[in-house]
Design a protein around this motif. Structure first.
Motif, PDB file in Angstrom:
ATOM      1  N   TYR A  23       0.849  -1.183   0.000  1.00 51.31           N
ATOM      2  CA  TYR A  23       0.000   0.000   0.000  1.00 51.31           C
ATOM      3  C   TYR A  23       0.885   1.234   0.000  1.00 51.31           C
ATOM      4  O   TYR A  23       2.050   1.187   0.402  1.00 51.31           O
ATOM      5  N   LYS A  24       0.317   2.343  -0.459  1.00 53.29           N
ATOM      6  CA  LYS A  24       1.027   3.612  -0.442  1.00 53.29           C
ATOM      7  C   LYS A  24       0.517   4.434   0.728  1.00 53.29           C
ATOM      8  O   LYS A  24      -0.672   4.752   0.800  1.00 53.29           O
ATOM      9  N   ALA A  25       1.422   4.800   1.640  1.00 57.96           N
ATOM     10  CA  ALA A  25       1.037   5.595   2.803  1.00 57.96           C
ATOM     11  C   ALA A  25       0.885   7.067   2.454  1.00 57.96           C
ATOM     12  O   ALA A  25       0.264   7.823   3.202  1.00 57.96           O
ATOM     13  N   SER A  26       1.443   7.488   1.316  1.00 61.43           N
ATOM     14  CA  SER A  26       1.334   8.865   0.861  1.00 61.43           C
ATOM     15  C   SER A  26       1.544   8.887  -0.641  1.00 61.43           C
ATOM     16  O   SER A  26       1.970   7.897  -1.250  1.00 61.43           O
ATOM     17  N   LEU A  27       1.255  10.025  -1.253  1.00 59.46           N
ATOM     18  CA  LEU A  27       1.451  10.147  -2.688  1.00 59.46           C
ATOM     19  C   LEU A  27       2.928  10.190  -3.052  1.00 59.46           C
ATOM     20  O   LEU A  27       3.315   9.848  -4.165  1.00 59.46           O
ATOM     21  N   SER A  68     -11.114  11.324   6.988  1.00 62.94           N
ATOM     22  CA  SER A  68     -12.161  12.076   6.293  1.00 62.94           C
ATOM     23  C   SER A  68     -12.367  11.593   4.863  1.00 62.94           C
ATOM     24  O   SER A  68     -13.485  11.618   4.348  1.00 62.94           O
ATOM     25  N   MET A  69     -11.296  11.130   4.210  1.00 63.04           N
ATOM     26  CA  MET A  69     -11.404  10.715   2.817  1.00 63.04           C
ATOM     27  C   MET A  69     -11.748   9.242   2.649  1.00 63.04           C
ATOM     28  O   MET A  69     -12.025   8.791   1.545  1.00 63.04           O
ATOM     29  N   ILE A  88       0.432  -1.580   8.962  1.00 59.29           N
ATOM     30  CA  ILE A  88      -0.149  -1.967   7.682  1.00 59.29           C
ATOM     31  C   ILE A  88      -1.564  -1.414   7.628  1.00 59.29           C
ATOM     32  O   ILE A  88      -2.366  -1.667   8.532  1.00 59.29           O
ATOM     33  N   PHE A  89      -1.880  -0.649   6.575  1.00 61.63           N
ATOM     34  CA  PHE A  89      -3.207  -0.069   6.413  1.00 61.63           C
ATOM     35  C   PHE A  89      -3.965  -0.760   5.286  1.00 61.63           C
ATOM     36  O   PHE A  89      -3.363  -1.293   4.344  1.00 61.63           O
ATOM     37  N   SER A  90      -5.285  -0.708   5.371  1.00 62.52           N
ATOM     38  CA  SER A  90      -6.122  -1.382   4.378  1.00 62.52           C
ATOM     39  C   SER A  90      -6.433  -0.496   3.180  1.00 62.52           C
ATOM     40  O   SER A  90      -7.185  -0.899   2.295  1.00 62.52           O
ATOM     41  N   THR A  91      -5.887   0.719   3.152  1.00 69.59           N
ATOM     42  CA  THR A  91      -6.134   1.635   2.048  1.00 69.59           C
ATOM     43  C   THR A  91      -4.816   2.085   1.436  1.00 69.59           C
ATOM     44  O   THR A  91      -3.763   1.988   2.066  1.00 69.59           O
ATOM     45  N   SER A  92      -4.890   2.595   0.230  1.00 70.36           N
ATOM     46  CA  SER A  92      -3.688   3.043  -0.470  1.00 70.36           C
ATOM     47  C   SER A  92      -3.998   4.343  -1.216  1.00 70.36           C
ATOM     48  O   SER A  92      -5.048   4.470  -1.845  1.00 70.36           O
ATOM     49  N   TRP A  93      -3.095   5.314  -1.111  1.00 72.37           N
ATOM     50  CA  TRP A  93      -3.270   6.570  -1.838  1.00 72.37           C
ATOM     51  C   TRP A  93      -3.118   6.333  -3.329  1.00 72.37           C
ATOM     52  O   TRP A  93      -2.132   5.757  -3.785  1.00 72.37           O
ATOM     53  N   GLN A  94      -4.086   6.811  -4.099  1.00 67.08           N
ATOM     54  CA  GLN A  94      -4.058   6.697  -5.551  1.00 67.08           C
ATOM     55  C   GLN A  94      -3.824   8.059  -6.209  1.00 67.08           C
ATOM     56  O   GLN A  94      -2.976   8.202  -7.067  1.00 67.08           O
ATOM     57  N   THR A  95      -4.616   9.060  -5.794  1.00 69.01           N
ATOM     58  CA  THR A  95      -4.472  10.429  -6.286  1.00 69.01           C
ATOM     59  C   THR A  95      -4.637  11.369  -5.097  1.00 69.01           C
ATOM     60  O   THR A  95      -4.863  10.929  -3.964  1.00 69.01           O
ATOM     61  N   VAL A  96      -4.536  12.678  -5.374  1.00 67.95           N
ATOM     62  CA  VAL A  96      -4.696  13.671  -4.307  1.00 67.95           C
ATOM     63  C   VAL A  96      -6.063  13.532  -3.645  1.00 67.95           C
ATOM     64  O   VAL A  96      -6.215  13.762  -2.444  1.00 67.95           O
ATOM     65  N   ALA A  97      -7.059  13.132  -4.404  1.00 64.74           N
ATOM     66  CA  ALA A  97      -8.429  13.072  -3.887  1.00 64.74           C
ATOM     67  C   ALA A  97      -8.939  11.654  -3.682  1.00 64.74           C
ATOM     68  O   ALA A  97     -10.109  11.470  -3.367  1.00 64.74           O
TER      69      ALA A  97
END
Length: 210
Positions: A23-27, A68-69, A88-97
């Motif tokens: 996963y990506k923790a940030s962009l 929030s997102m 380990i997080f269940s989400t991954s950054w894809q874009t700014v939004a």
């Protein structure tokens, strides 16, 4: 690392489902990558890497961490007996939004990790929810906000400010749903290998209709 890694922050298909997760923790920066090997948990994150034998893992903490997102966001903190820990997080950054959920891959990886830890027969603490002090603070905040809203609502009704009263009701419902869900899911507890806490994991995938 000796093994090839997928370039995308998702698992590499059905053949690796559960054994690899990223996963990506940030962009900015590369993905955090994990693999369950025969030797142990292999990981690479924030420019560091390691191989932890399953018997050397001292604790796993599962929790629910909405933002929030992305309201459907879960976290696993894995602690080595040396005191070092990784998240380990269940989400991954894809874009700014966009913060994309990876429910199926995350759950499969966490379930298989527990199976490997159980087979290793090491001494490990399995903890669910947030810390007791943080939980108590959250409960206190929820109670104080409820009291404040009740007082404002009573005053609004008494003075005929029905628009304000309606706004307070809507705010109370939204706050109660978000904060109440966070508190309910994250109640401090211990769990076992036989019964992982369902409230701290993404829902299992549905079976396809036959």
């Amino acid at each position: 690392m000796s093994t090839a890694r997928p370039e995308q922050p998702t698992t590499a298909g059905e053949s690796t489902l559960g054994t690899r997760y990223a996963y990506k923790a940030s962009l900015i920066g590369s993905a955090h990558e994990f693999e369950l090997t025969e030797q142990g948990l292999s990981w690479e994150a924030r420019g560091k890497s390691g191989m932890w034998p399953y018997a050397d893992i001292a604790a796993v903490r599962l929790s629910y961490r909405p933002v929030s997102m992305q309201s459907r966001r879960f976290r696993a903190d894995i602690e080595h007996k040396s005191g070092q820990s990784i998240a380990i997080f269940s989400t991954s950054w894809q874009t700014v939004a966009l913060m994309a959920p990876q429910d199926r891959d995350y759950r499969a990886f966490i379930e298989l990790l527990h199976a490997r830890l159980r087979a290793a027969q090491g001494r490990i603490a399995l903890v669910g929810g947030i810390g007791p002090l943080t939980y108590a603070g959250g409960c206190l905040l929820l109670a104080l906000v409820a009291i404040a809203i009740a007082g404002l609502l009573a005053r609004a009704v008494a003075t005929g400010e029905f628009a304000g009263a309606l706004f307070l009701v809507g705010f109370a419902a939204l706050f109660g749903w978000q904060m109440g869900g966070f508190i309910w899911r994250n109640k401090p507890r211990l769990y076992t290998f036989d019964e992982l806490p369902e409230t701290l994991l993404p829902a299992p995938p549905r079976n396809p209709a036959k």
